[in-house]
Motif scaffolding. Structure first.
Motif, PDB file in Angstrom:
ATOM      1  N   GLU A 125     -15.276  -2.049   4.450  1.00 34.81           N
ATOM      2  CA  GLU A 125     -15.096  -0.635   4.781  1.00 34.81           C
ATOM      3  C   GLU A 125     -13.675  -0.434   5.263  1.00 34.81           C
ATOM      4  O   GLU A 125     -13.086  -1.357   5.842  1.00 34.81           O
ATOM      5  CB  GLU A 125     -16.023  -0.252   5.934  1.00 34.81           C
ATOM      6  N   VAL A 173     -10.950   0.370   7.708  1.00 38.93           N
ATOM      7  CA  VAL A 173     -10.911   0.385   9.174  1.00 38.93           C
ATOM      8  C   VAL A 173      -9.541   0.827   9.686  1.00 38.93           C
ATOM      9  O   VAL A 173      -8.536   0.667   9.005  1.00 38.93           O
ATOM     10  CB  VAL A 173     -11.261  -0.997   9.772  1.00 38.93           C
ATOM     11  N   TYR A 199       0.836  -1.201   0.000  1.00 39.06           N
ATOM     12  CA  TYR A 199       0.000   0.000   0.000  1.00 39.06           C
ATOM     13  C   TYR A 199       0.868   1.247   0.000  1.00 39.06           C
ATOM     14  O   TYR A 199       1.906   1.285   0.646  1.00 39.06           O
ATOM     15  CB  TYR A 199      -0.892   0.046   1.253  1.00 39.06           C
ATOM     16  N   LYS A 218     -11.620  -9.208   5.195  1.00 34.29           N
ATOM     17  CA  LYS A 218     -12.670  -8.554   4.394  1.00 34.29           C
ATOM     18  C   LYS A 218     -13.131  -9.482   3.269  1.00 34.29           C
ATOM     19  O   LYS A 218     -12.412 -10.411   2.889  1.00 34.29           O
ATOM     20  CB  LYS A 218     -12.121  -7.251   3.806  1.00 34.29           C
TER      21      LYS A 218
END
Ligand SMILES: O=P(O)(O)OC[C@H]1O[C@H](OP(=O)(O)OP(=O)(O)O)[C@H](O)[C@@H]1O
Ligand code: HPA
Ligand SMILES: [Mg+2]
Length: 187
Positions: A158, A160, A77, A138
């Motif tokens: 979502e 988190v 990421y 997820k």
């Protein structure tokens, strides 16, 4: 942002998804299962930095099995909320895992890309066994063929934060898992 708690979540957070008490209870439950699985064996737990720091610290203390601990830092990421899909090793293990029972400890499996890459990377080092424990998972993780033996909570899709999980390096030290208000990440 000032430190927040369940009563004063601050304007950056939308809700508390999993409380500290729920996390503690779940880790105790998982630790009992892991203890049973590795009874009489040497276990190396591998934490995936930085997100898994809290889970590693609390899970390790909930275990009765003596363990050794090592850390790996990988990154898929950037500063945002989307996985780039490109995994880089930022810090490799200090130890040779050949012939060892290895348990990867993660905070979250989202796209599954990080874990899928880790399983093939660590798997190629010939451990005696290789399993995964994650606090959160997820729905998108189902799209990737990965086997996860111990899962704390299946959560909705979502973004988190808290309990190790960050947004742009913030919120990791919240004692609970919460959802971030969309305005914070431009959603
Ligand atoms: O299933 P995925 O979509 O690959 O996402 C999960 C991974 O992403 C996060 O780590 P990140 O790379 O953001 O680094 P960090 O742990 O330092 O926050 C998280 O801690 C997991 O390791
Ligand atoms: O929802 C998330 N929050 C924080 N970090 C993450 N890394 C993957 N998914 C998430
Ligand atoms: Mg991580």
């Amino acid at each position: 942002m000032a430190r927040v708690d369940d009563k004063d979540m601050g304007s950056d957070l939308q809700s508390v998804l999993i409380s500290k008490e729920e996390i503690d209870a779940k880790l105790a439950e998982l630790a009992a299962k892991i203890d049973a699985e590795y009874a009489g064996k040497d276990l190396l737990i591998v934490g995936v930095l930085k997100g898994a720091v809290m889970v590693m610290a609390d899970l390790a203390r909930a275990l009765s099995t003596p363990v050794t601990m090592d850390w790996m830092a990988v990154s898929s990421y950037g500063a945002g909320t989307q996985s780039s899909g490109v995994v880089r090793i930022l810090k490799d293990l200090d130890t040779d895992i050949k012939g060892k029972h290895v348990l990867i400890v993660e905070d979250i499996i989202d796209s599954g890309l990080t874990l899928s890459w880790l399983l093939s990377n660590l798997g190629s080092r010939e451990p005696a066994s290789l399993e995964v424990c994650t606090l959160l998972r997820k729905p998108d993780a189902a799209k990737v063929a990965i086997e996860v033996k111990w899962i704390g909570f299946d959560i909705p899709n979502e973004f988190v934060v808290g309990y190790g999980l960050d947004f742009a390096e913030k919120y990791r030290n919240l004692p609970f898992v919460g959802t971030l208000a969309p305005h914070v990440y431009g959603g």
